[in-house]
Write a protein that holds these residues in place. Sequence first.
Motif, PDB file in Angstrom:
ATOM      1  N   VAL A   3      12.982   7.527   3.585  1.00 52.15           N
ATOM      2  CA  VAL A   3      13.605   8.570   2.792  1.00 52.15           C
ATOM      3  C   VAL A   3      12.480   9.487   2.371  1.00 52.15           C
ATOM      4  O   VAL A   3      11.512   9.043   1.773  1.00 52.15           O
ATOM      5  CB  VAL A   3      14.292   7.998   1.530  1.00 52.15           C
ATOM      6  CG1 VAL A   3      14.852   9.116   0.686  1.00 52.15           C
ATOM      7  CG2 VAL A   3      15.382   7.030   1.920  1.00 52.15           C
ATOM      8  N   GLU A   4      12.577  10.753   2.707  1.00 58.29           N
ATOM      9  CA  GLU A   4      11.518  11.684   2.370  1.00 58.29           C
ATOM     10  C   GLU A   4      11.897  12.441   1.109  1.00 58.29           C
ATOM     11  O   GLU A   4      12.995  12.977   0.993  1.00 58.29           O
ATOM     12  CB  GLU A   4      11.283  12.669   3.513  1.00 58.29           C
ATOM     13  CG  GLU A   4      10.131  13.588   3.255  1.00 58.29           C
ATOM     14  CD  GLU A   4       9.841  14.496   4.434  1.00 58.29           C
ATOM     15  OE1 GLU A   4       9.265  15.548   4.199  1.00 58.29           O
ATOM     16  OE2 GLU A   4      10.207  14.150   5.562  1.00 58.29           O
ATOM     17  N   PRO A  27       1.858  11.913 -10.231  1.00 57.58           N
ATOM     18  CA  PRO A  27       2.623  10.947 -11.040  1.00 57.58           C
ATOM     19  C   PRO A  27       4.136  11.198 -10.999  1.00 57.58           C
ATOM     20  O   PRO A  27       4.919  10.244 -11.021  1.00 57.58           O
ATOM     21  CB  PRO A  27       2.076  11.142 -12.454  1.00 57.58           C
ATOM     22  CG  PRO A  27       0.748  11.764 -12.277  1.00 57.58           C
ATOM     23  CD  PRO A  27       0.838  12.584 -11.031  1.00 57.58           C
ATOM     24  N   ALA A  28       4.536  12.457 -10.927  1.00 58.17           N
ATOM     25  CA  ALA A  28       5.966  12.776 -10.857  1.00 58.17           C
ATOM     26  C   ALA A  28       6.568  12.251  -9.553  1.00 58.17           C
ATOM     27  O   ALA A  28       7.662  11.671  -9.548  1.00 58.17           O
ATOM     28  CB  ALA A  28       6.178  14.280 -10.975  1.00 58.17           C
ATOM     29  N   LEU A  29       5.848  12.439  -8.459  1.00 54.19           N
ATOM     30  CA  LEU A  29       6.339  11.956  -7.174  1.00 54.19           C
ATOM     31  C   LEU A  29       6.343  10.433  -7.107  1.00 54.19           C
ATOM     32  O   LEU A  29       7.259   9.833  -6.546  1.00 54.19           O
ATOM     33  CB  LEU A  29       5.498  12.533  -6.035  1.00 54.19           C
ATOM     34  CG  LEU A  29       5.723  14.013  -5.739  1.00 54.19           C
ATOM     35  CD1 LEU A  29       4.731  14.518  -4.718  1.00 54.19           C
ATOM     36  CD2 LEU A  29       7.144  14.245  -5.259  1.00 54.19           C
ATOM     37  N   ALA A  33       9.498   8.147  -6.415  1.00 54.79           N
ATOM     38  CA  ALA A  33       9.431   7.201  -5.295  1.00 54.79           C
ATOM     39  C   ALA A  33       9.780   5.792  -5.751  1.00 54.79           C
ATOM     40  O   ALA A  33      10.448   5.045  -5.026  1.00 54.79           O
ATOM     41  CB  ALA A  33       8.043   7.229  -4.677  1.00 54.79           C
ATOM     42  N   SER A  34       9.366   5.436  -6.937  1.00 52.39           N
ATOM     43  CA  SER A  34       9.689   4.112  -7.477  1.00 52.39           C
ATOM     44  C   SER A  34      11.200   3.963  -7.655  1.00 52.39           C
ATOM     45  O   SER A  34      11.784   2.926  -7.322  1.00 52.39           O
ATOM     46  CB  SER A  34       8.972   3.915  -8.804  1.00 52.39           C
ATOM     47  OG  SER A  34       9.307   2.692  -9.363  1.00 52.39           O
ATOM     48  N   PHE A  35      11.839   4.994  -8.166  1.00 53.48           N
ATOM     49  CA  PHE A  35      13.295   5.001  -8.323  1.00 53.48           C
ATOM     50  C   PHE A  35      13.977   4.894  -6.955  1.00 53.48           C
ATOM     51  O   PHE A  35      14.922   4.124  -6.766  1.00 53.48           O
ATOM     52  CB  PHE A  35      13.735   6.281  -9.042  1.00 53.48           C
ATOM     53  CG  PHE A  35      15.227   6.440  -9.139  1.00 53.48           C
ATOM     54  CD1 PHE A  35      15.951   5.714 -10.070  1.00 53.48           C
ATOM     55  CD2 PHE A  35      15.895   7.321  -8.308  1.00 53.48           C
ATOM     56  CE1 PHE A  35      17.331   5.861 -10.162  1.00 53.48           C
ATOM     57  CE2 PHE A  35      17.262   7.468  -8.392  1.00 53.48           C
ATOM     58  CZ  PHE A  35      17.986   6.734  -9.324  1.00 53.48           C
ATOM     59  N   THR A  36      13.464   5.654  -5.989  1.00 53.77           N
ATOM     60  CA  THR A  36      14.016   5.644  -4.636  1.00 53.77           C
ATOM     61  C   THR A  36      13.882   4.261  -4.005  1.00 53.77           C
ATOM     62  O   THR A  36      14.808   3.773  -3.353  1.00 53.77           O
ATOM     63  CB  THR A  36      13.306   6.690  -3.765  1.00 53.77           C
ATOM     64  OG1 THR A  36      13.472   7.976  -4.368  1.00 53.77           O
ATOM     65  CG2 THR A  36      13.868   6.725  -2.359  1.00 53.77           C
ATOM     66  N   LYS A  37      12.742   3.623  -4.202  1.00 51.39           N
ATOM     67  CA  LYS A  37      12.518   2.288  -3.649  1.00 51.39           C
ATOM     68  C   LYS A  37      13.559   1.299  -4.185  1.00 51.39           C
ATOM     69  O   LYS A  37      14.138   0.519  -3.423  1.00 51.39           O
ATOM     70  CB  LYS A  37      11.118   1.804  -3.992  1.00 51.39           C
ATOM     71  CG  LYS A  37      10.822   0.424  -3.477  1.00 51.39           C
ATOM     72  CD  LYS A  37       9.444  -0.054  -3.880  1.00 51.39           C
ATOM     73  CE  LYS A  37       9.245  -1.489  -3.404  1.00 51.39           C
ATOM     74  NZ  LYS A  37       7.994  -2.057  -3.848  1.00 51.39           N
ATOM     75  N   ASN A  75       0.435  16.296   0.245  1.00 50.93           N
ATOM     76  CA  ASN A  75       1.025  17.635   0.407  1.00 50.93           C
ATOM     77  C   ASN A  75       2.404  17.762  -0.247  1.00 50.93           C
ATOM     78  O   ASN A  75       3.309  18.352   0.306  1.00 50.93           O
ATOM     79  CB  ASN A  75       1.121  18.007   1.883  1.00 50.93           C
ATOM     80  CG  ASN A  75      -0.221  18.061   2.552  1.00 50.93           C
ATOM     81  OD1 ASN A  75      -1.221  18.425   1.929  1.00 50.93           O
ATOM     82  ND2 ASN A  75      -0.272  17.684   3.815  1.00 50.93           N
ATOM     83  N   GLY A  76       2.573  17.196  -1.414  1.00 53.74           N
ATOM     84  CA  GLY A  76       3.828  17.328  -2.135  1.00 53.74           C
ATOM     85  C   GLY A  76       4.949  16.461  -1.606  1.00 53.74           C
ATOM     86  O   GLY A  76       6.107  16.695  -1.932  1.00 53.74           O
ATOM     87  N   ASN A  77       4.636  15.475  -0.783  1.00 55.90           N
ATOM     88  CA  ASN A  77       5.640  14.565  -0.221  1.00 55.90           C
ATOM     89  C   ASN A  77       5.185  13.130  -0.385  1.00 55.90           C
ATOM     90  O   ASN A  77       3.989  12.848  -0.375  1.00 55.90           O
ATOM     91  CB  ASN A  77       5.849  14.830   1.274  1.00 55.90           C
ATOM     92  CG  ASN A  77       6.532  16.145   1.528  1.00 55.90           C
ATOM     93  OD1 ASN A  77       7.476  16.505   0.848  1.00 55.90           O
ATOM     94  ND2 ASN A  77       6.043  16.875   2.508  1.00 55.90           N
ATOM     95  N   VAL A  78       6.153  12.251  -0.500  1.00 58.30           N
ATOM     96  CA  VAL A  78       5.879  10.809  -0.492  1.00 58.30           C
ATOM     97  C   VAL A  78       7.025  10.148   0.257  1.00 58.30           C
ATOM     98  O   VAL A  78       8.181  10.508   0.069  1.00 58.30           O
ATOM     99  CB  VAL A  78       5.703  10.251  -1.924  1.00 58.30           C
ATOM    100  CG1 VAL A  78       6.961  10.433  -2.742  1.00 58.30           C
ATOM    101  CG2 VAL A  78       5.302   8.791  -1.902  1.00 58.30           C
TER     102      VAL A  78
END
Length: 131
Positions: A3-4, A27-29, A33-37, A75-78
Amino acid sequence: MSVEIDSSEVFKALRELKTSIKRVENPALRKAASFTKTKLEQNTPRWDGKKSNGKRGSYMQEHAKDHVVIGPVSNGNVDVGYDDEVAWRIHFVEFGSIKQPPQGIVQKTQKQIENQVTEIIANELKRRLGL
């Protein structure tokens, strides 16, 4: 399969403000990402052990839920997805095969959390920028 989380438009506007973006962006990303996981783990089907392994090895008994990982921020993605041990199997779950219909767990998760991820990123940015 992953999931990007793409926040390029938000950060593009912030870059124009010449803010020290990496200090705020990463930190925001990571929080998003933690929520997405967590959500991806919830949506990942779990093998109940009722079917025989047959000719497959014991590696098939590993649950994909236990292999959800968060990649590095760049680059603003995780990326949030599955590690190399189970990623190849998730392809069949996601897109289906001759004997299995597609379940679309990654796409489903992405659609479910789209607005929540945007909110998490926006709130974290506001908090860190003091807005």
